[in-house]
Design a protein around this motif. Structure first.
Motif, PDB file in Angstrom:
ATOM      1  N   THR A  27       2.290  -3.295  -0.349  1.00  0.00           N
ATOM      2  CA  THR A  27       1.526  -4.538  -0.211  1.00  0.00           C
ATOM      3  C   THR A  27       1.922  -5.249   1.071  1.00  0.00           C
ATOM      4  O   THR A  27       3.113  -5.423   1.354  1.00  0.00           O
ATOM      5  N   THR A  28       0.930  -5.631   1.829  1.00  0.00           N
ATOM      6  CA  THR A  28       1.141  -6.455   3.016  1.00  0.00           C
ATOM      7  C   THR A  28       0.301  -7.712   2.861  1.00  0.00           C
ATOM      8  O   THR A  28      -0.630  -7.763   2.063  1.00  0.00           O
TER       9      THR A  28
ATOM     10  N   ARG B 251      -3.919 -13.676   2.065  1.00  0.00           N
ATOM     11  CA  ARG B 251      -4.276 -12.727   1.017  1.00  0.00           C
ATOM     12  C   ARG B 251      -3.336 -11.517   1.053  1.00  0.00           C
ATOM     13  O   ARG B 251      -2.931 -11.078   2.126  1.00  0.00           O
TER      14      ARG B 251
ATOM     15  N   TRP C  31      -2.794  -7.394   0.451  1.00  0.00           N
ATOM     16  CA  TRP C  31      -3.575  -6.162   0.478  1.00  0.00           C
ATOM     17  C   TRP C  31      -2.629  -5.013   0.179  1.00  0.00           C
ATOM     18  O   TRP C  31      -1.554  -4.909   0.778  1.00  0.00           O
ATOM     19  N   THR C  32      -2.994  -4.184  -0.769  1.00  0.00           N
ATOM     20  CA  THR C  32      -2.168  -3.044  -1.158  1.00  0.00           C
ATOM     21  C   THR C  32      -2.834  -1.766  -0.675  1.00  0.00           C
ATOM     22  O   THR C  32      -3.991  -1.497  -1.016  1.00  0.00           O
ATOM     23  N   ASN C  33      -2.099  -0.977   0.098  1.00  0.00           N
ATOM     24  CA  ASN C  33      -2.669   0.267   0.627  1.00  0.00           C
ATOM     25  C   ASN C  33      -2.607   1.379  -0.426  1.00  0.00           C
ATOM     26  O   ASN C  33      -2.102   1.177  -1.537  1.00  0.00           O
TER      27      ASN C  33
END
Length: 123
Positions: A78-79, A69, A71-73
């Protein structure tokens, strides 16, 4: 996907939120015994019980799905992260050598007694 290994740790079930729970299982995977890998599997929701009967040291085969998935901080970076979601764990029986049994009379070769001398009795 499936993998075989030895149970290293069985974690307790964690209640993450009212509607989500998870449990982790760590497997020691030794494709090369000099470099053991410790792989973390996860079970979620009603599947957390599949780890109930496992003990440290058990040899197991784990069937799992690979999930990934993004994940954008808050800074817009995005990681990506991966998880191995177990859906079946099977304990493996230790390979034991076949037990040697004493031969029965049926296993003995037939004897030829037609040439026996009746006068050679030991008594």
């Amino acid at each position: 996907m499936e993998i075989k290994g030895r149970v290293h740790e069985v974690h307790r079930t964690q209640q993450i939120s009212e509607s989500f729970k998870k449990r982790d299982l760590i497997i020691a995977y030794a494709e090369n015994p000099q470099f053991v890998e410790y792989i973390s599997f996860q079970a979620t929701q009603d599947r957390v019980s599949i780890f109930d009967n496992l003990r440290v040291g058990d040899e197991v085969q784990v069937a799992f799905n690979l999930r990934g998935r993004p994940w954008t901080n808050k800074d817009g970076v995005t990681t990506f992260f991966n998880s191995l979601v177990a859906w079946r764990v099977t304990k493996l029986e230790a390979q034991r050598p076949a037990q040697q049994t004493a031969p029965s009379y049926a296993d003995l070769p037939p004897m030829d007694i037609s040439s026996a001398d009746d006068d050679d009795l030991p008594f």
